[in-house]
Design a protein around this motif. Structure first.
Motif, PDB file in Angstrom:
ATOM      1  N   PRO A  56      41.742  14.986 -30.321  1.00 36.76           N
ATOM      2  CA  PRO A  56      40.462  15.213 -29.535  1.00 36.76           C
ATOM      3  C   PRO A  56      39.725  13.844 -29.335  1.00 36.76           C
ATOM      4  O   PRO A  56      40.095  12.725 -29.841  1.00 36.76           O
ATOM      5  N   THR A  71      37.148  21.244 -24.077  1.00 36.00           N
ATOM      6  CA  THR A  71      37.493  20.399 -25.101  1.00 36.00           C
ATOM      7  C   THR A  71      37.944  19.088 -24.525  1.00 36.00           C
ATOM      8  O   THR A  71      38.986  19.151 -23.606  1.00 36.00           O
ATOM      9  N   SER A  87      40.012  24.369 -20.775  1.00 36.37           N
ATOM     10  CA  SER A  87      39.246  24.031 -22.045  1.00 36.37           C
ATOM     11  C   SER A  87      38.159  23.025 -21.736  1.00 36.37           C
ATOM     12  O   SER A  87      38.394  22.167 -21.021  1.00 36.37           O
TER      13      SER A  87
END
Length: 142
Positions: A68, A57, A55
């Motif tokens: 996050p 992210t 990912s």
């Protein structure tokens, strides 16, 4: 004769494994369990495509809870608040990378349960939430 290689593992992650094995009265060596975990991942990756893609992210994976980038973390101890923040893939406290367990223990100067002592505010959260509540919510939706 079996040949071995060394693979770097985060110290806090390794110590969490050791603590977990002890708490479950599992007498296996941590290295043996790590090998089992790799075998499990290989078996799972064939039918879980999300394991095969990285990912973009950024954030910190705290066991089953993903924090996050930009997540704020705080703990109140003896009437004062201490704060940390997820920057990139690390939790940063006083300019240094730290795990949630070490953060809670450092703030209190004693052994603490980070799930019960740390509060998080993710970028999309309007209010602070107890880490344990976030984890339970995450597990309920999984």
């Amino acid at each position: 004769m079996t040949k071995h290689i060394s693979v770097p593992v985060d110290v806090d992650l390794f110590l969490s494994l050791v603590d977990f094995l002890r708490s479950k009265s599992d007498s296996r060596e941590p290295v043996e369990v790590i090998s089992t975990a790799i075998e499990y991942w290989l078996d799972s990756a064939s039918w879980k495509p999300e394991l095969l893609t990285e990912s973009s992210t950024r954030g910190y994976q705290w066991k089953s809870l993903f924090l996050p980038e930009g997540t704020e973390i705080r703990m109140q101890y003896k009437g004062a608040y201490s704060y940390a923040k997820v920057e990139g893939d690390e939790i940063i406290y006083n300019g240094k990378s730290i795990s949630p367990g070490s953060l809670a223990n450092t703030i209190a100067s004693s052994s603490r349960n980070a799930w019960k002592d740390l509060w998080v505010k993710r970028p999309d959260d309007k209010e602070w939430r107890l880490a344990d509540d976030c984890r339970n919510e995450q597990n309920d939706t999984a």
